[in-house]
Design an enzyme around this catalytic site. Structure first.
Site, PDB file in Angstrom:
ATOM      1  N   HIS A  16      18.679 -21.808  61.611  1.00 48.26           N
ATOM      2  CA  HIS A  16      20.014 -21.443  61.737  1.00 48.26           C
ATOM      3  C   HIS A  16      20.611 -21.467  63.173  1.00 48.26           C
ATOM      4  O   HIS A  16      19.991 -20.850  63.870  1.00 48.26           O
ATOM      5  CB  HIS A  16      20.349 -20.170  61.154  1.00 48.26           C
ATOM      6  CG  HIS A  16      20.075 -20.077  59.506  1.00 48.26           C
ATOM      7  ND1 HIS A  16      20.476 -18.916  58.909  1.00 48.26           N
ATOM      8  CD2 HIS A  16      19.747 -21.114  58.686  1.00 48.26           C
ATOM      9  CE1 HIS A  16      20.185 -19.287  57.666  1.00 48.26           C
ATOM     10  NE2 HIS A  16      19.650 -20.676  57.285  1.00 48.26           N
ATOM     11  N   TYR A  63      26.538 -10.751  58.331  1.00 46.70           N
ATOM     12  CA  TYR A  63      26.554  -9.374  58.435  1.00 46.70           C
ATOM     13  C   TYR A  63      28.018  -8.722  58.238  1.00 46.70           C
ATOM     14  O   TYR A  63      28.846  -9.252  58.839  1.00 46.70           O
ATOM     15  CB  TYR A  63      26.058  -9.323  59.833  1.00 46.70           C
ATOM     16  CG  TYR A  63      24.582  -9.597  60.121  1.00 46.70           C
ATOM     17  CD1 TYR A  63      24.072 -10.815  60.325  1.00 46.70           C
ATOM     18  CD2 TYR A  63      23.656  -8.449  60.255  1.00 46.70           C
ATOM     19  CE1 TYR A  63      22.919 -10.923  60.677  1.00 46.70           C
ATOM     20  CE2 TYR A  63      22.388  -8.702  60.470  1.00 46.70           C
ATOM     21  CZ  TYR A  63      21.926 -10.067  60.757  1.00 46.70           C
ATOM     22  OH  TYR A  63      20.611 -10.237  60.883  1.00 46.70           O
ATOM     23  N   PRO A 120      16.289  -2.763  60.449  1.00 43.18           N
ATOM     24  CA  PRO A 120      15.947  -4.374  60.475  1.00 43.18           C
ATOM     25  C   PRO A 120      17.289  -5.089  60.847  1.00 43.18           C
ATOM     26  O   PRO A 120      17.168  -6.446  60.820  1.00 43.18           O
ATOM     27  CB  PRO A 120      15.850  -4.638  58.974  1.00 43.18           C
ATOM     28  CG  PRO A 120      16.251  -3.338  58.259  1.00 43.18           C
ATOM     29  CD  PRO A 120      16.099  -2.084  59.368  1.00 43.18           C
ATOM     30  N   LYS A 172      14.112  -7.707  64.385  1.00 38.70           N
ATOM     31  CA  LYS A 172      13.057  -7.914  65.410  1.00 38.70           C
ATOM     32  C   LYS A 172      11.927  -7.405  64.986  1.00 38.70           C
ATOM     33  O   LYS A 172      10.934  -7.812  65.879  1.00 38.70           O
ATOM     34  CB  LYS A 172      13.747  -7.006  66.525  1.00 38.70           C
ATOM     35  CG  LYS A 172      14.912  -7.395  67.189  1.00 38.70           C
ATOM     36  CD  LYS A 172      14.554  -8.631  68.179  1.00 38.70           C
ATOM     37  CE  LYS A 172      15.792  -9.304  68.485  1.00 38.70           C
ATOM     38  NZ  LYS A 172      16.063 -10.685  67.736  1.00 38.70           N
ATOM     39  N   TYR A 187      19.607 -11.879  69.777  1.00 40.77           N
ATOM     40  CA  TYR A 187      19.288 -12.238  68.245  1.00 40.77           C
ATOM     41  C   TYR A 187      18.323 -13.253  68.157  1.00 40.77           C
ATOM     42  O   TYR A 187      17.306 -13.145  67.587  1.00 40.77           O
ATOM     43  CB  TYR A 187      20.378 -12.644  67.500  1.00 40.77           C
ATOM     44  CG  TYR A 187      20.287 -12.580  66.129  1.00 40.77           C
ATOM     45  CD1 TYR A 187      20.415 -11.352  65.302  1.00 40.77           C
ATOM     46  CD2 TYR A 187      20.232 -13.742  65.288  1.00 40.77           C
ATOM     47  CE1 TYR A 187      20.097 -11.377  63.666  1.00 40.77           C
ATOM     48  CE2 TYR A 187      19.956 -13.957  64.113  1.00 40.77           C
ATOM     49  CZ  TYR A 187      19.939 -12.712  63.624  1.00 40.77           C
ATOM     50  OH  TYR A 187      19.834 -12.661  62.055  1.00 40.77           O
TER      51      TYR A 187
HETATM   52  P1  RFL Z   1       2.484  -4.481  58.631  1.00 40.54           P
HETATM   53  O1  RFL Z   1       3.045  -5.895  58.361  1.00 40.54           O
HETATM   54  O2  RFL Z   1       3.012  -3.330  58.160  1.00 40.54           O
HETATM   55  O3  RFL Z   1       0.853  -4.711  58.666  1.00 40.54           O
HETATM   56  C1  RFL Z   1      -0.008  -3.478  58.524  1.00 40.54           C
HETATM   57  C2  RFL Z   1      -1.273  -3.964  57.794  1.00 40.54           C
HETATM   58  O4  RFL Z   1      -2.217  -2.870  57.899  1.00 40.54           O
HETATM   59  C3  RFL Z   1      -2.734  -2.381  56.833  1.00 40.54           C
HETATM   60  N1  RFL Z   1      -3.382  -1.157  56.821  1.00 40.54           N
HETATM   61  C4  RFL Z   1      -4.624  -0.884  56.976  1.00 40.54           C
HETATM   62  N2  RFL Z   1      -5.510  -1.756  57.053  1.00 40.54           N
HETATM   63  C5  RFL Z   1      -7.080  -1.058  57.001  1.00 40.54           C
HETATM   64  N3  RFL Z   1      -7.047   0.045  57.114  1.00 40.54           N
HETATM   65  C6  RFL Z   1      -6.174   0.975  57.063  1.00 40.54           C
HETATM   66  N4  RFL Z   1      -6.278   2.232  57.031  1.00 40.54           N
HETATM   67  C7  RFL Z   1      -4.633   0.593  56.964  1.00 40.54           C
HETATM   68  N5  RFL Z   1      -3.440   0.940  57.042  1.00 40.54           N
HETATM   69  C8  RFL Z   1      -2.589   0.089  57.007  1.00 40.54           C
HETATM   70  C9  RFL Z   1      -1.501  -2.676  56.006  1.00 40.54           C
HETATM   71  O5  RFL Z   1      -2.020  -2.774  54.569  1.00 40.54           O
HETATM   72  C10 RFL Z   1      -0.958  -3.924  56.251  1.00 40.54           C
HETATM   73  O6  RFL Z   1      -1.313  -4.876  55.650  1.00 40.54           O
HETATM   74  O7  RFL Z   1       2.436  -4.503  60.464  1.00 40.54           O
HETATM   75  P2  RFL Z   1       2.754  -5.568  61.581  1.00 40.54           P
HETATM   76  O8  RFL Z   1       1.514  -6.680  61.278  1.00 40.54           O
HETATM   77  O9  RFL Z   1       2.957  -4.772  62.846  1.00 40.54           O
HETATM   78  O10 RFL Z   1       4.163  -6.229  61.240  1.00 40.54           O
HETATM   79  C11 RFL Z   1       5.266  -5.665  61.496  1.00 40.54           C
HETATM   80  C12 RFL Z   1       6.313  -6.195  60.313  1.00 40.54           C
HETATM   81  O11 RFL Z   1       5.825  -6.301  58.937  1.00 40.54           O
HETATM   82  C13 RFL Z   1       7.585  -5.558  60.241  1.00 40.54           C
HETATM   83  O12 RFL Z   1       8.001  -5.035  61.720  1.00 40.54           O
HETATM   84  C14 RFL Z   1       8.705  -6.287  59.656  1.00 40.54           C
HETATM   85  O13 RFL Z   1       8.588  -6.632  58.171  1.00 40.54           O
HETATM   86  C15 RFL Z   1      10.004  -5.441  59.877  1.00 40.54           C
HETATM   87  N6  RFL Z   1      11.230  -6.388  59.128  1.00 40.54           N
HETATM   88  C16 RFL Z   1      11.791  -7.552  59.940  1.00 40.54           C
HETATM   89  N7  RFL Z   1      11.346  -8.064  61.061  1.00 40.54           N
HETATM   90  C17 RFL Z   1      11.724  -9.075  61.771  1.00 40.54           C
HETATM   91  O14 RFL Z   1      11.023  -9.754  62.760  1.00 40.54           O
HETATM   92  N8  RFL Z   1      12.706  -9.834  60.943  1.00 40.54           N
HETATM   93  C18 RFL Z   1      13.513  -9.399  59.922  1.00 40.54           C
HETATM   94  O15 RFL Z   1      14.257 -10.016  59.422  1.00 40.54           O
HETATM   95  C19 RFL Z   1      13.010  -8.093  59.261  1.00 40.54           C
HETATM   96  N9  RFL Z   1      13.556  -7.749  58.061  1.00 40.54           N
HETATM   97  C20 RFL Z   1      11.554  -5.994  58.275  1.00 40.54           C
HETATM   98  C21 RFL Z   1      12.938  -6.668  57.461  1.00 40.54           C
HETATM   99  C22 RFL Z   1      11.182  -4.992  57.331  1.00 40.54           C
HETATM  100  C23 RFL Z   1      11.976  -4.724  56.125  1.00 40.54           C
HETATM  101  N10 RFL Z   1      11.179  -3.435  55.475  1.00 40.54           N
HETATM  102  C24 RFL Z   1      10.894  -3.642  54.208  1.00 40.54           C
HETATM  103  C25 RFL Z   1      10.503  -2.636  56.302  1.00 40.54           C
HETATM  104  C26 RFL Z   1      13.482  -6.247  56.595  1.00 40.54           C
HETATM  105  C27 RFL Z   1      12.886  -5.354  55.708  1.00 40.54           C
HETATM  106  C28 RFL Z   1      13.657  -4.827  54.403  1.00 40.54           C
HETATM  107  C1  PHB Z   2      15.775 -11.145  55.544  1.00 40.65           C
HETATM  108  O1  PHB Z   2      16.303 -12.100  55.490  1.00 40.65           O
HETATM  109  O2  PHB Z   2      15.000 -10.305  55.028  1.00 40.65           O
HETATM  110  C2  PHB Z   2      16.557 -10.334  56.700  1.00 40.65           C
HETATM  111  C3  PHB Z   2      17.480 -11.028  57.804  1.00 40.65           C
HETATM  112  C4  PHB Z   2      18.370 -10.636  58.902  1.00 40.65           C
HETATM  113  C5  PHB Z   2      17.943  -9.222  58.948  1.00 40.65           C
HETATM  114  C6  PHB Z   2      17.079  -8.195  58.247  1.00 40.65           C
HETATM  115  C7  PHB Z   2      16.452  -8.996  57.146  1.00 40.65           C
HETATM  116  O3  PHB Z   2      18.687  -8.618  59.983  1.00 40.65           O
END
Ligand code: RFL
Ligand code: PHB
Length: 431
Positions: free
Chosen positions: A114, A241, A333, A337, A425
């Site tokens: 994008h 957005y 989110p 990032k 971004y």
């Molecule tokens: P994770 O992905 O949470 O992985 C952590 C892992 O550790 C495991 N764990 C354990 N394993 C062994 N023993 C234990 N005691 C443990 N405790 C936990 C867990 O099961 C898991 O598998 O962390 P990591 O690797 O630091 O990654 C971070 C990302 O997952 C997170 O920052 C993003 O998902 C945030 N996020 C977004 N980030 C972006 O860069 N771009 C986005 O568009 C974006 N959109 C989002 C998001 C997060 C969202 N939610 C659901 C929080 C949108 C949403 C809705």
């Molecule tokens: C997504 O596609 O899940 C998404 C995209 C942009 C954001 C957060 C989540 O800022």
């Protein structure tokens, strides 16, 4: 820092011992057991990693490419981590990292590049032409796809990821670290030179640091995001957005057939109060605000509510424990990032461990927290700014609402302000 063992060839003799300690489901050549007898089998690796999210898996992949052994301990099943619905936006730097380390094939086929985003407010739509302004772009590619690619790459290379193996505690962090975990009904120990806690906010790694050592900086928001995945072709080519008097809405996607949509809801909202029809009605209200634009609807495949918060824990290291990703910092989110920061952290750690194992140099390891925190705080400020600009804040404060409108109008009309949004971004190469 006291001197941990240097790279050894010990681990190459792992296969037989692995079977002896009951890890038949964990293909890999990177466990280094020291076996006196089957009973005393001890798993040993150079870097023990807790958590198989993007941070832990990418670190294991990077270390492997440097000839450094690692074992990933994950509490959930492979099926669960490969299908956990989360982020969707990869910065240019994350895409470059995936490509440079051999993980670009499916990303390049299925990821959607994008070059702009749309800001929608006051019945108008304004495009921020990110690539025109910065020369860089983002790629929409689900986090679970990144996780699948990383798991496949690690297992194909003979790496060890122990699923359904919750880590329970860490010990020996000052000299000889051990990860204590459960696996297949047994208490196990993984001995290593270093532990990297990539286990998210609710993990056990950060709490292993004694009270008083770490400082937490935190902000909670009085709202959450209700997110849905829908079997509906996206009505647009770029993310929208939308700022609306009833609250923020985001239009995103996962493929030409699947839309990903979010609605701002109160922090304590119950998903049971949101039947599908109510979700579509609210999305229509907040998104169908410009002439000749309609939402594509379809069956809702998944829905859930995520609270928004900002959090940084400093420093990101203590003794031989290094912390990365959501284990030490969380962003709302809105700036997309979180996953990108997790990948940026472990890219630093990969280089730092490579330098240490090559010639014992501690410079990069010692500087890890300081260097990583510069990017973390840049992302914190950007995510807070995007969140504050786009959400319905305090309904009783008309002054705040007027400021939001002024900010949105400025970012939509000033090339320099739009460039600031765009460069954050798509991700700043250096911070
Ligand atoms: P994770 O992905 O949470 O992985 C952590 C892992 O550790 C495991 N764990 C354990 N394993 C062994 N023993 C234990 N005691 C443990 N405790 C936990 C867990 O099961 C898991 O598998 O962390 P990591 O690797 O630091 O990654 C971070 C990302 O997952 C997170 O920052 C993003 O998902 C945030 N996020 C977004 N980030 C972006 O860069 N771009 C986005 O568009 C974006 N959109 C989002 C998001 C997060 C969202 N939610 C659901 C929080 C949108 C949403 C809705
Ligand atoms: C997504 O596609 O899940 C998404 C995209 C942009 C954001 C957060 C989540 O800022």
């Amino acid at each position: 820092m006291a001197s941990p063992s240097r790279p050894s060839t010990e681990w190459k003799a792992a296969a037989a011992a692995r079977d002896a300690i009951g890890q038949a489901d964990a293909p890999g050549d990177e466990i280094a057991p020291t076996i006196a007898s089957v009973k005393e089998a001890r798993m040993r690796t150079q870097v023990g990693i807790v958590g198989a999210g993007p941070a832990g898996l990418m670190l294991s992949h990077l270390l492997h490419r440097q000839g450094i052994s690692s074992v990933v301990i994950e509490s959930r099943s492979r099926e669960y981590v490969e299908h956990r619905l989360r982020a969707g936006v990869l910065e240019q730097g994350s895409v470059d990292l995936l490509r440079e380390t051999g993980l670009g094939a499916r990303l390049d086929r299925e990821g959607m590049r994008h070059e702009g985003i749309e800001l929608r407010f006051d019945g108008e739509s304004h495009r921020v032409p990110m690539t025109e302004l910065t020369g860089r772009a983002i790629t929409v590619y689900g986090q679970q796809e990144v996780v699948k690619d990383l798991i496949a790459a690690r297992l194909d290379a003979g790496g060890t990821i122990l699923f359904e193996a919750p880590a329970e505690r860490l010990s020996g962090l000052d000299s000889a670290p051990v990860i204590h975990f459960r696996h297949q009904g047994r208490e196990e120990e993984l001995h290593c030179d270093f532990v990297v806690g990539c286990d998210g906010y609710h993990g056990i790694s950060r709490p292993a640091v004694p009270d008083g050592v770490l400082t937490t900086y935190e902000r909670t928001y009085p709202f959450a995001w209700l997110g849905v995945l829908a079997a509906a072709p996206p009505a647009v080519d770029e993310l929208i957005y939308a700022h609306h008097e009833r609250g923020f809405a985001l239009y995103s996607m996962r493929s030409p057939q699947i839309s990903r949509l979010y609605l701002q809801v109160p922090a304590d909202e119950d998903i049971a109060d949101w039947p599908d029809e109510r979700i579509w009605a609210e999305l229509r209200t907040r998104l169908e605000t410009v002439p000749n634009w309609t939402l594509n609807e379809g069956p809702i495949l998944e829905k859930g509510i995520t609270p928004l918060r900002s959090l940084v824990v400093e420093p990101m290291q203590w003794q031989r424990l290094y912390l990365a990703g959501d284990a030490v910092h969380i962003v709302p989110p809105t700036g997309a990032k979180g996953m990108n920061l997790a990948l940026a952290d472990v890219a630093l750690l990969g280089d730092a461990f490579a330098a240490w194992y090559a010639d014992g140099s501690t410079e990069l390891l010692d500087g890890y927290s300081r260097t990583a925190l510069r990017r973390v705080w840049r992302a914190q400020q950007f995510s807070w700014w995007m969140t504050s600009m786009l959400h319905r804040l305090n309904a009783d404060d008309p002054y705040e609402a007027k400021l939001q409108s002024a900010t949105l109008r400025y970012v939509s009309t000033s090339r320099s302000y739009a460039t600031s949004l765009a460069e954050n971004y798509v991700g700043l190469p250096q911070v």
